[in-house]
Design a protein around this motif. Structure first.
Motif, PDB file in Angstrom:
ATOM      1  N   TRP A  38      -3.450 -22.178  -5.257  1.00 24.60           N
ATOM      2  CA  TRP A  38      -3.212 -20.789  -5.651  1.00 24.60           C
ATOM      3  C   TRP A  38      -3.764 -20.521  -7.045  1.00 24.60           C
ATOM      4  O   TRP A  38      -4.380 -19.487  -7.291  1.00 24.60           O
ATOM      5  CB  TRP A  38      -1.720 -20.466  -5.606  1.00 24.60           C
ATOM      6  N   TRP A  39      -3.556 -21.465  -7.962  1.00 23.89           N
ATOM      7  CA  TRP A  39      -4.057 -21.278  -9.322  1.00 23.89           C
ATOM      8  C   TRP A  39      -5.574 -21.120  -9.338  1.00 23.89           C
ATOM      9  O   TRP A  39      -6.119 -20.385 -10.159  1.00 23.89           O
ATOM     10  CB  TRP A  39      -3.648 -22.449 -10.221  1.00 23.89           C
ATOM     11  N   LYS A  40      -6.264 -21.775  -8.429  1.00 28.15           N
ATOM     12  CA  LYS A  40      -7.721 -21.645  -8.358  1.00 28.15           C
ATOM     13  C   LYS A  40      -8.116 -20.194  -8.109  1.00 28.15           C
ATOM     14  O   LYS A  40      -9.088 -19.699  -8.679  1.00 28.15           O
ATOM     15  CB  LYS A  40      -8.255 -22.552  -7.252  1.00 28.15           C
TER      16      LYS A  40
ATOM     17  N   CYS B 118      -3.172  -7.894  -1.952  1.00 25.66           N
ATOM     18  CA  CYS B 118      -1.988  -7.482  -1.174  1.00 25.66           C
ATOM     19  C   CYS B 118      -2.122  -7.814   0.312  1.00 25.66           C
ATOM     20  O   CYS B 118      -1.109  -7.955   1.006  1.00 25.66           O
ATOM     21  CB  CYS B 118      -1.696  -6.008  -1.373  1.00 25.66           C
ATOM     22  N   ASN B 119      -3.338  -7.946   0.812  1.00 30.62           N
ATOM     23  CA  ASN B 119      -3.540  -8.278   2.226  1.00 30.62           C
ATOM     24  C   ASN B 119      -4.122  -9.674   2.418  1.00 30.62           C
ATOM     25  O   ASN B 119      -4.675  -9.983   3.471  1.00 30.62           O
ATOM     26  CB  ASN B 119      -4.456  -7.239   2.875  1.00 30.62           C
ATOM     27  N   HIS B 120      -3.974 -10.508   1.420  1.00 32.03           N
ATOM     28  CA  HIS B 120      -4.548 -11.850   1.460  1.00 32.03           C
ATOM     29  C   HIS B 120      -3.794 -12.739   2.451  1.00 32.03           C
ATOM     30  O   HIS B 120      -2.596 -12.562   2.674  1.00 32.03           O
ATOM     31  CB  HIS B 120      -4.499 -12.473   0.064  1.00 32.03           C
ATOM     32  N   LYS B 121      -4.496 -13.699   3.039  1.00 37.07           N
ATOM     33  CA  LYS B 121      -3.860 -14.574   4.030  1.00 37.07           C
ATOM     34  C   LYS B 121      -2.890 -15.577   3.406  1.00 37.07           C
ATOM     35  O   LYS B 121      -2.014 -16.096   4.094  1.00 37.07           O
ATOM     36  CB  LYS B 121      -4.919 -15.322   4.839  1.00 37.07           C
TER      37      LYS B 121
ATOM     38  N   ALA C 221       0.322 -16.704   1.748  1.00 41.20           N
ATOM     39  CA  ALA C 221       1.660 -16.120   1.630  1.00 41.20           C
ATOM     40  C   ALA C 221       2.089 -15.976   0.176  1.00 41.20           C
ATOM     41  O   ALA C 221       2.847 -15.056  -0.170  1.00 41.20           O
ATOM     42  CB  ALA C 221       2.669 -16.980   2.388  1.00 41.20           C
ATOM     43  N   GLU C 222       1.608 -16.854  -0.690  1.00 40.91           N
ATOM     44  CA  GLU C 222       1.997 -16.791  -2.109  1.00 40.91           C
ATOM     45  C   GLU C 222       1.617 -15.451  -2.738  1.00 40.91           C
ATOM     46  O   GLU C 222       2.345 -14.910  -3.582  1.00 40.91           O
ATOM     47  CB  GLU C 222       1.347 -17.937  -2.894  1.00 40.91           C
ATOM     48  N   TRP C 223       0.481 -14.889  -2.330  1.00 41.70           N
ATOM     49  CA  TRP C 223       0.062 -13.620  -2.908  1.00 41.70           C
ATOM     50  C   TRP C 223       0.999 -12.478  -2.513  1.00 41.70           C
ATOM     51  O   TRP C 223       1.198 -11.538  -3.270  1.00 41.70           O
ATOM     52  CB  TRP C 223      -1.367 -13.280  -2.498  1.00 41.70           C
ATOM     53  N   HIS C 224       1.589 -12.564  -1.345  1.00 40.49           N
ATOM     54  CA  HIS C 224       2.532 -11.515  -0.928  1.00 40.49           C
ATOM     55  C   HIS C 224       3.799 -11.546  -1.778  1.00 40.49           C
ATOM     56  O   HIS C 224       4.374 -10.501  -2.100  1.00 40.49           O
ATOM     57  CB  HIS C 224       2.850 -11.660   0.560  1.00 40.49           C
ATOM     58  N   VAL C 225       4.223 -12.748  -2.163  1.00 37.19           N
ATOM     59  CA  VAL C 225       5.367 -12.880  -3.067  1.00 37.19           C
ATOM     60  C   VAL C 225       5.024 -12.264  -4.422  1.00 37.19           C
ATOM     61  O   VAL C 225       5.826 -11.531  -5.022  1.00 37.19           O
ATOM     62  CB  VAL C 225       5.769 -14.358  -3.229  1.00 37.19           C
ATOM     63  N   VAL C 226       3.825 -12.534  -4.912  1.00 36.39           N
ATOM     64  CA  VAL C 226       3.391 -11.976  -6.197  1.00 36.39           C
ATOM     65  C   VAL C 226       3.337 -10.451  -6.129  1.00 36.39           C
ATOM     66  O   VAL C 226       3.802  -9.759  -7.053  1.00 36.39           O
ATOM     67  CB  VAL C 226       2.015 -12.544  -6.593  1.00 36.39           C
ATOM     68  N   CYS C 227       2.790  -9.912  -5.063  1.00 35.81           N
ATOM     69  CA  CYS C 227       2.673  -8.460  -4.939  1.00 35.81           C
ATOM     70  C   CYS C 227       4.040  -7.787  -4.852  1.00 35.81           C
ATOM     71  O   CYS C 227       4.250  -6.707  -5.421  1.00 35.81           O
ATOM     72  CB  CYS C 227       1.809  -8.111  -3.736  1.00 35.81           C
ATOM     73  N   ASP C 228       4.977  -8.409  -4.166  1.00 33.01           N
ATOM     74  CA  ASP C 228       6.342  -7.876  -4.128  1.00 33.01           C
ATOM     75  C   ASP C 228       6.951  -7.870  -5.526  1.00 33.01           C
ATOM     76  O   ASP C 228       7.656  -6.916  -5.913  1.00 33.01           O
ATOM     77  CB  ASP C 228       7.216  -8.701  -3.188  1.00 33.01           C
ATOM     78  N   TRP C 229       6.697  -8.911  -6.292  1.00 37.79           N
ATOM     79  CA  TRP C 229       7.201  -8.989  -7.666  1.00 37.79           C
ATOM     80  C   TRP C 229       6.584  -7.893  -8.530  1.00 37.79           C
ATOM     81  O   TRP C 229       7.283  -7.245  -9.312  1.00 37.79           O
ATOM     82  CB  TRP C 229       6.899 -10.375  -8.240  1.00 37.79           C
ATOM     83  N   ILE C 230       5.286  -7.670  -8.387  1.00 38.80           N
ATOM     84  CA  ILE C 230       4.607  -6.637  -9.171  1.00 38.80           C
ATOM     85  C   ILE C 230       5.263  -5.281  -8.939  1.00 38.80           C
ATOM     86  O   ILE C 230       5.540  -4.531  -9.887  1.00 38.80           O
ATOM     87  CB  ILE C 230       3.109  -6.588  -8.819  1.00 38.80           C
ATOM     88  N   ARG C 231       5.554  -4.953  -7.687  1.00 39.01           N
ATOM     89  CA  ARG C 231       6.140  -3.650  -7.380  1.00 39.01           C
ATOM     90  C   ARG C 231       7.582  -3.540  -7.856  1.00 39.01           C
ATOM     91  O   ARG C 231       8.133  -2.431  -7.943  1.00 39.01           O
ATOM     92  CB  ARG C 231       6.061  -3.376  -5.879  1.00 39.01           C
TER      93      ARG C 231
END
Length: 211
Positions: free
Chosen positions: A78-80, A178-181, A183-193
């Motif tokens: 994910w960090w990459k 926000c539509n990335h495959k 799952a970690e990005w979905h957690v980040v996007c929820d946090w942003i909102r």
């Protein structure tokens, strides 16, 4: 697996004051401070901010001065991808180079929440090999063992970094991921909102992206 912890949002007062600089409209500000010195944005200032954000990047420069600090624990894979957003961000990470040998390896050092049983079995084999190599390095300090650790380490290994971003970074991250495959990005996007005043300073820009 990803965790976002110990986050704080700073500099709303200065950013909103600066948003009024182009038209010298400071007298129209309705923001205040409470008895404890906490900044309370006024509805007029929030509405101005929302309209500027919706008008696009050239008009919403003030949100680059709304700063966010957060501790993120995430796997190396994910960090990459996160490193795409280096512009305007700072990160101070736990050192893999210096501390990889400082504690025993265990399964929870790695993101494995979506692994199959077969993959978990393979991971456990790698962990056993890493631990055997770590012990040899601790005992001998031979660099060859350290090289083995670094080059064998899976990309699922979790690393914690303290990150500093701003609301403009977060808009760009949300729009791109926000539509990335992953799952970690979905957690980040929820946090942003969920961040303070996201409905004023982040969501309007997202709606513009969606048009």
């Amino acid at each position: 697996m990803i965790k976002l912890e110990r986050w704080s949002v700073m500099n709303f007062d200065n950013a909103l004051r600066g948003a009024r600089n182009p038209l010298n409209s400071w007298s129209k500000s309705d923001s205040t401070y409470d008895e404890n010195g906490k900044f309370i944005p006024g509805e007029v200032d929030l509405d101005l901010g929302r309209r500027l954000v919706a008008s696009g990047p050239d008009h919403r420069k003030f949100i680059r001065q709304i700063f966010v600090s957060v501790d993120i624990t995430a796997p190396l894979y994910w960090w990459k991808e996160y490193d795409t957003y280096k512009v305007g961000t700072v990160a101070n990470s736990c050192s893999t180079m210096h501390k990889i040998h400082s504690k025993p390896f265990e399964r929870d050092d790695f993101s494995h929440d979506r692994m199959s049983e077969n993959a978990l079995s393979c991971l456990d084999t790698v962990i056993a090999c890493l631990e055997e190599t770590r012990l040899k390095y601790v005992e001998t300090k031979e660099k060859a063992y350290w090289d083995d650790l670094i080059q064998l380490l899976p990309s699922s290994y979790n690393q914690m970094r303290t990150c500093t971003l701003n609301y403009e970074n977060l808009i760009n991250i949300y729009n791109a991921r926000c539509n990335h495959k992953l799952a970690e990005w979905h957690v980040v996007c929820d946090w942003i909102r969920s961040l303070p005043y996201a409905d004023y300073f982040i969501v309007p820009a997202l709606k513009e992206w969606a048009k």
